[in-house]
Scaffold this motif. Structure first.
Motif, mmCIF file in Angstrom:
data_model
loop_
_atom_site.group_PDB
_atom_site.id
_atom_site.type_symbol
_atom_site.label_atom_id
_atom_site.label_comp_id
_atom_site.label_asym_id
_atom_site.label_seq_id
_atom_site.Cartn_x
_atom_site.Cartn_y
_atom_site.Cartn_z
ATOM 1 N N ALA A 155 0.742 -0.996 0.082
ATOM 2 C CA ALA A 155 0.028 0.032 0.178
ATOM 3 C C ALA A 155 1.037 1.227 -0.104
ATOM 4 O O ALA A 155 0.614 2.288 -0.571
ATOM 5 N N LEU A 156 2.061 1.381 1.018
ATOM 6 C CA LEU A 156 2.854 2.582 0.880
ATOM 7 C C LEU A 156 3.492 2.656 -0.606
ATOM 8 O O LEU A 156 3.700 3.730 -0.822
ATOM 9 N N CYS A 157 4.034 1.548 -1.094
ATOM 10 C CA CYS A 157 4.684 1.823 -2.283
ATOM 11 C C CYS A 157 3.691 2.367 -3.499
ATOM 12 O O CYS A 157 4.222 3.306 -4.083
ATOM 13 N N ASP A 158 2.384 1.972 -3.591
ATOM 14 C CA ASP A 158 1.699 2.588 -4.465
ATOM 15 C C ASP A 158 1.611 3.961 -4.169
ATOM 16 O O ASP A 158 1.514 4.810 -5.064
ATOM 17 N N LEU A 159 1.388 4.534 -3.183
ATOM 18 C CA LEU A 159 1.267 5.884 -2.675
ATOM 19 C C LEU A 159 2.568 6.516 -2.592
ATOM 20 O O LEU A 159 2.677 7.664 -3.225
ATOM 21 N N PHE A 160 3.676 5.855 -2.726
ATOM 22 C CA PHE A 160 5.012 6.751 -2.880
ATOM 23 C C PHE A 160 5.102 6.781 -4.315
ATOM 24 O O PHE A 160 5.696 7.971 -4.686
ATOM 25 N N ALA A 187 13.343 2.871 5.765
ATOM 26 C CA ALA A 187 14.715 3.419 5.752
ATOM 27 C C ALA A 187 15.304 3.497 4.275
ATOM 28 O O ALA A 187 16.119 4.314 3.935
ATOM 29 N N ALA A 188 14.995 2.479 3.626
ATOM 30 C CA ALA A 188 15.650 2.473 2.260
ATOM 31 C C ALA A 188 15.274 3.672 1.319
ATOM 32 O O ALA A 188 15.966 3.924 0.595
ATOM 33 N N VAL A 189 13.888 3.793 1.453
ATOM 34 C CA VAL A 189 13.217 4.490 0.559
ATOM 35 C C VAL A 189 13.483 5.990 0.980
ATOM 36 O O VAL A 189 13.406 7.032 0.051
#
Length: 326
Positions: A155-160, A187-189
């Motif tokens: 979910a966070l990946c789509d929003l990012f 932390a990686a992103v």
């Protein structure tokens, strides 16, 4: 006064009222019945809204009315007034609380939390609510029977990708949020995690407030027979929350109102304010007229102009001297 046999002056003096209060006849505005009908219709459609939020919706619909008049009609019609929450003390201990870390701009601080509910057959499902604390916009509500740390990452990946990477992400200490895979990925992103103190949900106040509105205005009044129905209804409510529902902390404006598309066809009026014709606005690129002289000819003309100025004004009138003096 007629029953007691006293004068109007004496009765008003005893009651502490002005004499004009006994003579002035109340006037009902002409639009009172229409306004009352609209207030009752909005109160029936949005059962958990108070008169202040209803006033904001009436103004957005075109009514020129203040909240005092709406409150008077609200109480006269016996409509529900939300009960005020009791005061309670708060302890801000952790650096991840919403007091220590305040949102300053959009995409500065996001927060997420889980909300649980059940379908009509008794099976539980969970909702992952993600909001932007500065704009109060609900970015996403992911609905599924089970939600793990990998689902949170998805979910966070789509929003990012759609909205960019926030500076901080606030959450409680649930097992899905403190998972090592999720913390390493955040932390990686390039984002930072902000965890609240264990057992202190008020430190995640923005998300907890949204969860309360979600349960009060939707979940407590809906029966979901299937998971797909819950996903569709909850997504429709999320869009309504972002684009229509007035938010009190934003001056009773929605967090993300929909942008209106400007019509391509415009009506052109003449001097007499009469419509003469319709046309479609066409935007043309800016045309720049370049000199028709060649580069050498332009250079020779500039040299001749400088020579004329030098001969007329002396050394101080040359281009180089003018630049040095400036």
């Amino acid at each position: 006064m007629s029953e007691l046999g006293v004068s109007e002056r004496k009765a008003c003096r005893t009651l502490g009222q002005h004499r004009s209060t006994q003579r002035k006849r109340p006037k009902t505005p002409d639009d009172e019945a229409i306004l009352t009908a609209d207030i009752i219709a909005l109160a029936s459609q949005y059962g958990r809204y108070g008169y202040r939020r209803i006033t904001a919706m009436l103004r957005s619909a075109g009514w020129l009315v203040n909240k005092k008049r709406v409150e008077r009609i609200w109480r006269r019609e016996g409509l529900k007034v939300p009960v005020k929450q009791p005061k309670r003390g708060r302890l801000w201990l952790n650096d991840g609380s919403c007091i220590r870390l305040r949102p300053e701009r959009p995409n500065h601080v996001w927060s997420y939390d889980f909300v649980a509910d059940r379908t009509h057959d008794g099976k539980a499902f969970r909702m992952l609510c993600i909001i932007d604390e500065f704009s109060r916009e609900c970015l996403a509500i992911k609905v599924a029977r089970k939600l793990k740390a990998t689902d949170v990452i998805e979910a966070l990946c789509d929003l990012f990708i759609l909205r960019g990477i926030p500076a901080h992400i606030r959450s409680d200490n649930g097992p899905e949020f403190v998972a090592e895979a999720l913390r390493e990925w955040i932390a990686a992103v390039g984002a930072k995690t902000a965890y609240i103190e264990p057992g202190s949900p008020w430190e995640n106040g923005y998300c907890e407030s949204f969860n309360g509105k979600l349960r009060d205005e939707l979940l407590n009044g809906e029966i979901f027979y299937t998971l797909k129905e819950a996903q569709i209804v909850i997504e429709n409510w999320r869009r309504h929350y972002n684009t229509v529902r007035p938010h009190s902390s934003l001056g009773y404006r929605p967090p993300a109102p929909e942008a209106q598309i400007w019509p391509a066809t415009k009506m052109i009026k003449n001097a007499d304010s009469k419509i003469t014709s319709n046309r479609t606005t066409q935007w043309e690129p800016l045309k720049i007229r370049w000199p028709t002289q060649s580069t050498g000819q332009v250079a020779n003309d500039l040299g001749a102009e400088d020579a004329t100025r030098n001969s007329s004004s002396g050394p101080a009138g040359s281009v180089k001297n003018r630049i040095r003096i400036a």
